[in-house]
Design a protein around this motif. Structure first.
Motif, PDB file in Angstrom:
ATOM      1  N   ASN A   1       9.176  18.625  -8.801  1.00 20.48           N
ATOM      2  CA  ASN A   1       8.281  18.659  -7.751  1.00 20.48           C
ATOM      3  C   ASN A   1       7.723  17.388  -7.172  1.00 20.48           C
ATOM      4  N   GLY A   2       8.619  16.454  -7.285  1.00 20.72           N
ATOM      5  CA  GLY A   2       8.134  14.936  -6.792  1.00 20.72           C
ATOM      6  C   GLY A   2       7.141  14.142  -8.082  1.00 20.72           C
ATOM      7  N   VAL A   3       6.897  14.887  -9.033  1.00 18.02           N
ATOM      8  CA  VAL A   3       6.170  14.095 -10.146  1.00 18.02           C
ATOM      9  C   VAL A   3       6.862  13.857 -11.413  1.00 18.02           C
ATOM     10  N   CYS A   4       6.745  12.847 -11.852  1.00 16.30           N
ATOM     11  CA  CYS A   4       7.628  12.314 -13.001  1.00 16.30           C
ATOM     12  C   CYS A   4       6.898  12.849 -14.209  1.00 16.30           C
ATOM     13  N   TYR A   5       7.702  13.097 -15.170  1.00 16.57           N
ATOM     14  CA  TYR A   5       7.009  13.647 -16.484  1.00 16.57           C
ATOM     15  C   TYR A   5       7.988  13.009 -17.544  1.00 16.57           C
ATOM     16  N   TYR A   6       7.449  12.608 -18.789  1.00 16.42           N
ATOM     17  CA  TYR A   6       7.919  11.913 -19.884  1.00 16.42           C
ATOM     18  C   TYR A   6       7.738  12.670 -21.125  1.00 16.42           C
ATOM     19  N   GLU A   7       9.091  12.710 -21.528  1.00 17.65           N
ATOM     20  CA  GLU A   7       9.212  13.528 -23.154  1.00 17.65           C
ATOM     21  C   GLU A   7       9.894  12.562 -24.137  1.00 17.65           C
TER      22      GLU A   7
ATOM     23  N   GLU B   1       0.589  -1.319  -0.061  1.00 18.80           N
ATOM     24  CA  GLU B   1       0.011   0.006  -0.118  1.00 18.80           C
ATOM     25  C   GLU B   1       0.888   1.371   0.075  1.00 18.80           C
ATOM     26  N   GLN B   2       2.025   1.094   0.831  1.00 19.47           N
ATOM     27  CA  GLN B   2       2.708   2.548   0.853  1.00 19.47           C
ATOM     28  C   GLN B   2       3.264   2.565  -0.441  1.00 19.47           C
ATOM     29  N   PHE B   3       3.888   1.561  -0.955  1.00 13.33           N
ATOM     30  CA  PHE B   3       4.456   1.398  -2.503  1.00 13.33           C
ATOM     31  C   PHE B   3       3.702   2.226  -3.498  1.00 13.33           C
ATOM     32  N   PHE B   4       2.289   1.840  -3.769  1.00 10.87           N
ATOM     33  CA  PHE B   4       1.551   2.431  -4.590  1.00 10.87           C
ATOM     34  C   PHE B   4       1.050   3.754  -4.224  1.00 10.87           C
ATOM     35  N   GLY B   5       1.102   4.062  -2.935  1.00  6.05           N
ATOM     36  CA  GLY B   5       0.602   5.368  -2.570  1.00  6.05           C
ATOM     37  C   GLY B   5       1.744   6.441  -2.980  1.00  6.05           C
ATOM     38  N   SER B   6       3.173   6.040  -2.837  1.00  3.09           N
ATOM     39  CA  SER B   6       4.190   7.041  -3.246  1.00  3.09           C
ATOM     40  C   SER B   6       4.280   6.751  -4.862  1.00  3.09           C
ATOM     41  N   CYS B   7       3.915   5.747  -5.585  1.00  4.25           N
ATOM     42  CA  CYS B   7       3.706   5.741  -6.905  1.00  4.25           C
ATOM     43  C   CYS B   7       2.686   6.821  -7.527  1.00  4.25           C
ATOM     44  N   PHE B   8       1.506   6.704  -6.754  1.00  4.54           N
ATOM     45  CA  PHE B   8       0.528   7.441  -7.406  1.00  4.54           C
ATOM     46  C   PHE B   8       0.895   9.195  -7.293  1.00  4.54           C
ATOM     47  N   ILE B   9       1.827   9.487  -6.272  1.00  4.23           N
ATOM     48  CA  ILE B   9       2.069  10.770  -6.381  1.00  4.23           C
ATOM     49  C   ILE B   9       3.230  11.047  -7.494  1.00  4.23           C
ATOM     50  N   LYS B  10       3.912  10.234  -7.397  1.00  2.00           N
ATOM     51  CA  LYS B  10       5.090  10.277  -8.427  1.00  2.00           C
ATOM     52  C   LYS B  10       4.752  10.133  -9.926  1.00  2.00           C
ATOM     53  N   TRP B  11       3.297   9.571 -10.057  1.00  2.00           N
ATOM     54  CA  TRP B  11       2.722   9.316 -11.428  1.00  2.00           C
ATOM     55  C   TRP B  11       1.730  10.519 -11.758  1.00  2.00           C
ATOM     56  N   GLY B  12       1.698  11.368 -10.790  1.00  2.00           N
ATOM     57  CA  GLY B  12       0.800  12.543 -10.992  1.00  2.00           C
ATOM     58  C   GLY B  12      -0.762  12.470 -11.176  1.00  2.00           C
TER      59      GLY B  12
END
Length: 320
Positions: free
Chosen positions: A312-318, A108-119
């Motif tokens: 700002n802690g969020v991952c962007y793809y280009e 649960e903690q892993f996906f909580g962090s992922c949700f933030i990182k994935w925007g």
């Protein structure tokens, strides 16, 4: 029930999932084994008893359970067989069978962090509260032996274990070279492409895995085997292995090209890409669609066609 040959029988059980019915396999040998165990519902249990009776057996006759992977539609009935002395699978299946609370909290903690990182917006974080729901339909037990590639199935020296991670990190398939049969779980299916699903890392792995890349590599491995027939976890038994693999690979690569088109003009978060890739399904199937999106991004990044950066802690793809 379908007779594959004199020693292998396919038993079909209902599930409440969108994937539909699941198949388990009875194997005769030095001991009587069931490969996979359906889902934990009364309907599945009754269907299993009826089809076992058609072969001349009852649940009391089953001596060993062999699991292809940990998903609930494959483990649900493991505790229903009073004479079973052995439950065997890839080692991390034990975490799911024993309902390891520490791992589930980590999950649960892993996906909580992922949700933030994935925007993923906070309005969708309620999905994190649903991560444990499938456990209600999964079985409980304890592995008596772990399996890895190169082993043979206990009691069956003509069935070899193949590592087929991708759809799940615990996924194994079982190959009988003499008969040309592969019991493939959810690794190779005829009617759909298995979704390589994201999982929280297990204790012995600190980094997030890249299941789509794993899946492609392990499908390639299967092309090198002399497989004449696939006995799948869902859908029909099939034989034209290469044609199906190439068809599914083409579909996946076309979807990757669509992702590339989505980020053609501007950088975007994985969630923004997911919304455009699956406009009709992302809200109701966020877990599956995000797994697919991240998988395609991993694939494109591996080819050197996209890159990612955090802001700002969020991952962007280009696009490169």
């Amino acid at each position: 029930m379908q007779v594959i040959n004199q020693s292998v029988f396919q038993i079909t059980l209902p599930t409440p999932f969108s994937v539909g019915d699941t198949h388990v396999y009875l194997i005769k040998g030095d001991i009587l084994s069931l490969v996979d165990a359906g889902v934990k519902t009364k309907e599945a249990w009754e269907a299993l008893k009826v089809q076992l009776a058609e072969i001349g057996y009852t649940p009391q006759d089953i001596e060993q359970i062999i699991l292809t992977h940990h998903h609930p539609d494959h483990t649900g009935l493991v505790e229903q067989f009073p004479r079973v002395e052995h439950i065997v699978a890839q080692e991390d299946v034990n975490i799911w069978l024993t309902k390891d609370e520490a791992y589930f909290q980590h999950y649960e903690q892993f996906f909580g962090s992922c949700f933030i990182k994935w925007g993923v917006p906070k309005s969708y974080h309620y999905y994190l509260d649903r991560l444990r729901e499938p456990l209600a339909l999964s079985g409980e037990g304890q592995l008596t032996k772990s399996l890895q590639e190169g082993d043979y199935l206990p009691g069956y020296e003509d069935w070899n274990v193949i590592d087929t991670k991708g759809h799940a990190q615990t996924h194994l398939s079982f190959f009988n070279e003499k008969q040309g049969l592969l019991i493939g779980g959810d690794h190779l299916l005829y009617h759909i492409s298995p979704n390589p699903l994201l999982e929280a890392p297990y204790q012995h792995s600190l980094k997030r895995t890249k299941p789509l890349l794993q899946y492609r590599a392990n499908v390639e491995k299967c092309l090198d085997l002399n497989i004449r027939q696939i006995l799948p976890g869902h859908g029909p038994v099939f034989s034209d292995i290469k044609t199906q693999i190439l068809k599914q690979r083409s579909k996946q690569e076309k979807r990757a090209q669509k992702v590339l088109q989505i980020i053609e003009e501007t950088k975007q978060t994985p969630f923004e890409i997911c919304k455009k890739l699956f406009p009709k399904h992302y809200e109701t199937q966020l877990d599956l669609t995000m797994s697919e999106t991240i998988g395609q991004l991993d694939y494109l990044e591996d080819l050197g066609l996209v890159f990612s950066a955090e802001q700002n802690g969020v991952c962007y793809y280009e696009k490169v």
